[in-house]
Design an enzyme around this catalytic site. Structure first.
Site, PDB file in Angstrom:
ATOM      1  N   LEU A 110      16.280   7.229   1.210  1.00  0.00           N
ATOM      2  CA  LEU A 110      16.372   7.453  -0.634  1.00  0.00           C
ATOM      3  C   LEU A 110      16.148   6.367  -0.862  1.00  0.00           C
ATOM      4  CD1 LEU A 110      18.938  10.076  -1.087  1.00  0.00           C
ATOM      5  CD2 LEU A 110      16.380  10.230  -1.202  1.00  0.00           C
ATOM      6  N   GLN A 139      13.086  -0.475  -0.693  1.00  0.00           N
ATOM      7  CA  GLN A 139      13.752   0.155  -0.968  1.00  0.00           C
ATOM      8  C   GLN A 139      13.905   0.765  -2.827  1.00  0.00           C
ATOM      9  OE1 GLN A 139      18.128   0.811  -0.552  1.00  0.00           O
ATOM     10  NE2 GLN A 139      17.740   2.826   0.054  1.00  0.00           N
ATOM     11  N   THR A 185       6.145   0.252  12.091  1.00  0.00           N
ATOM     12  CA  THR A 185       7.422   0.552  12.906  1.00  0.00           C
ATOM     13  C   THR A 185       8.459  -0.885  12.981  1.00  0.00           C
ATOM     14  OG1 THR A 185       5.854   1.859  14.467  1.00  0.00           O
ATOM     15  CG2 THR A 185       7.948   0.924  14.926  1.00  0.00           C
ATOM     16  N   LYS A 239       5.437   3.276   6.728  1.00  0.00           N
ATOM     17  CA  LYS A 239       4.302   3.195   7.389  1.00  0.00           C
ATOM     18  C   LYS A 239       4.206   2.554   8.683  1.00  0.00           C
ATOM     19  CE  LYS A 239       1.629   3.878   4.077  1.00  0.00           C
ATOM     20  NZ  LYS A 239       0.157   3.482   2.816  1.00  0.00           N
ATOM     21  N   ASP A 260       1.155   5.361  -0.587  1.00  0.00           N
ATOM     22  CA  ASP A 260       0.816   6.617  -0.569  1.00  0.00           C
ATOM     23  C   ASP A 260       1.719   7.216  -0.983  1.00  0.00           C
ATOM     24  OD1 ASP A 260      -1.201   5.768   0.429  1.00  0.00           O
ATOM     25  OD2 ASP A 260      -0.738   5.826   2.616  1.00  0.00           O
ATOM     26  N   HIS A 270       0.790  -0.969   0.036  1.00  0.00           N
ATOM     27  CA  HIS A 270      -0.581  -0.228  -0.093  1.00  0.00           C
ATOM     28  C   HIS A 270       0.334   1.188   0.287  1.00  0.00           C
ATOM     29  CE1 HIS A 270      -2.665   2.760   1.915  1.00  0.00           C
ATOM     30  NE2 HIS A 270      -3.457   2.552   0.213  1.00  0.00           N
TER      31      HIS A 270
END
Length: 532
Positions: free
Chosen positions: A184, A219, A204, A202, A155, A153
């Site tokens: 990055l 990444q 932890t 998102k 955003d 998911h």
């Protein structure tokens, strides 16, 4: 200059003689320089339609000369920009797809024929995609993709370095938080994509196993998606150094399949970028889907009445066990809605709605309170017990009806007015400020004679309120014969009681209604499969 270059010049001079001031060799042999061939601009002007020159997937052959090559590339680029939702400028990867060749092949041919792809673009009368983003940019995208623990998911925000997105980017880089350290995006170590992209976890991050998922497949997936979006023209090339991107990613702590983590996050990031750049969704899309959509994680539907006609089963008998037995025998169909009848509520209170909800969690449930006073209070009571709609009596004062409708709309439930014993329905509806969601044309049980009556009022009401959005239900002695007439006259909801609830074969009795018309036979669930 290299020795190789000088060697080439000397050999050319020996072979061809003199040169002009521009170092264009005056050779009359077949080895003349490529610049003696037609320019890209001239080829573009003379291309015309050239039907049949585009290579097919079964006969991909290398063009024999520069002129043929430019014509093929030009037509493929024009075809690419003619596809809906494609960039207004052609891209190498999109043009290669139209030519049915790999992008690396197109790159090599461009180099071999000494053609700059930008020259091809300049030949085309396309709208400049950069014009869409001439002012400050602040765009938002979202996407959910995949399944299981590896579901992705995403955003994201994309915008100018000197705008709010850039400020958030810098703040994220400089303000680290435990378990949510931004990083990055990189395709591989030392190779970030452009626009520079910041990934924010998102969930932890609690241990090195979680860290490996973020600093590994997630990444790389985000970085590759951004790089591909730039290559494909989704992101304007002129904005690569002007924009930054912030991507918030979800990685489940129990995700284990790195390949799926990569695939799902790549796809979700790419989709979110595409959506952000076209400002998806449109208002029309939101309005169309808001009452049809089902959230995949919530575990239950929030039914809305968006696609009439419906069959409303009135559970009027004051027996909870009897109501449950009826519900258990109902066939599966989104056309069926349930009414918790007034006698049932009077015996058990509105809490009976909760008990019915336990065995019919996805059904649209109506609380038939027949409210005559304290409309707001009664709506609140029914709402607390999970009712999707509340019925008020049309005999109530206009103030009570206004309070009922206003409170129902505030809470997101349906307001229904039952016109039982209301002689002048139009006058009653004109007396209230807010229009109800549903109007019931109702003949009481004690008034039934076996025939329907008052169906002509359906047309009268619709003509009196052409700009209002509402449904019309009919009730009172409805059987399949009268139901078909009601549907033909424009009824949206058929309210049926004893014909179903007192039947020896509840399922068969319900199907008598569901099979009345082609629309009734269409189960909404057949159309619920939804893809983006």
């Amino acid at each position: 200059m290299s020795i190789g270059y000088f060697g080439g010049v000397i050999i050319s001079l020996l072979q061809c003689g003199t040169t002009d001031t521009n170092n264009t060799y005056n050779c009359n042999t077949k080895d003349k320089k490529e610049q003696d061939s037609p320019t890209v601009l001239n080829i573009c002007k003379n291309t015309g339609d050239n039907e049949g020159i585009i290579m097919s997937g079964t006969d991909v052959k290398k063009p024999s000369n520069k002129e043929e090559f430019v014509k093929i590339v030009l037509q493929a680029a024009q075809k690419e920009t003619g596809v809906k939702n494609k960039p207004t400028k052609p891209t190498i990867i999109g043009t290669a797809k139209e030519m049915d060749i790999h992008r690396d092949t197109l790159y090599s041919w461009l180099k071999e024929f000494n053609v700059d792809f930008k020259e091809i673009i300049n030949c085309m009368p396309t709208q400049n995609i950069d014009e869409k983003f001439s002012g400050p940019t602040y765009l938002i995208g979202e996407s959910l993709l995949g399944e299981g623990n590896e579901v992705a998911h995403v955003d994201l925000m994309i915008g100018d370095k000197n705008g709010p997105v850039g400020q958030a980017f810098a703040t994220g880089m400089a303000s680290l938080s435990a378990g949510h350290t931004p990083l990055l995006a990189v395709i591989r170590p030392n190779l970030p994509p452009k626009p520079y992209t910041l990934i924010v976890p998102k969930v932890t991050v609690k241990n090195m196993a979680d860290t490996g998922k973020i600093f590994g497949p997630a990444q790389a997936a985000v970085a590759k998606a951004v790089a591909d979006a730039a290559e494909e023209g989704i992101i304007p090339t002129t904005k690569l150094d002007e924009w930054v991107i912030i991507v918030s990613v979800f990685i489940h702590p129990q995700a284990t399949d790195y390949r799926k983590i990569y695939q799902y996050n790549y796809g979700a990031t790419k989709m979110a970028l595409q959506r952000a750049l076209i400002k998806y969704p449109s208002l029309d899309k939101i309005i169309y889907d808001k009452d049809r959509a089902k959230h995949p994680i919530m575990g239950f539907k929030v039914p809305r009445l968006w696609r009439p006609p419906y069959l409303q089963i009135a559970l009027d008998a004051p027996s909870l066990e009897g109501a449950k037995k009826v519900i258990e025998q109902l066939p599966g169909s989104d056309r069926i809605i349930l009414e918790v009848g007034t006698p049932l509520i009077k015996r058990y209170g509105t809490r009976v709605i909760n008990e019915i909800r336990e065995i019919a969690k996805d059904k649209f449930i109506i609380a038939d309170l027949k409210t005559l006073d304290v409309g707001k209070v009664e709506v609140d009571i029914a709402y607390e017990d999970t009712a999707d709609a509340v019925v008020a009596s049309g005999l109530a004062p206009a103030e009570t009806l206004d309070a009922t409708v206003q409170e129902a709309k505030r809470l997101g439930t349906y307001a229904i007015i039952d016109m039982l014993n209301v002689e002048d329905v139009l006058t009653k509806l004109k007396s209230i400020k807010d229009f109800p969601d549903i109007i019931i044309l109702h003949r009481g049980i004690d008034q039934e004679t076996g025939k329907s009556s008052g169906l002509e009022r359906i047309k009268t009401i619709r003509e009196a309120f052409p700009n209002k959005k509402f449904l019309i239900a009919v009730a009172g002695g409805i059987v399949p014969e009268t139901a078909k007439e009601a549907l033909e006259k424009g009824a949206d909801i058929l309210i049926v009681g004893r014909y179903v609830t007192q039947s020896k074969d509840v399922e068969r009795s319900v199907r008598d209604f569901l099979e009345l018309t082609p629309n009734m036979r269409e189960d909404v669930d057949l159309y619920r499969v939804h893809t983006e």
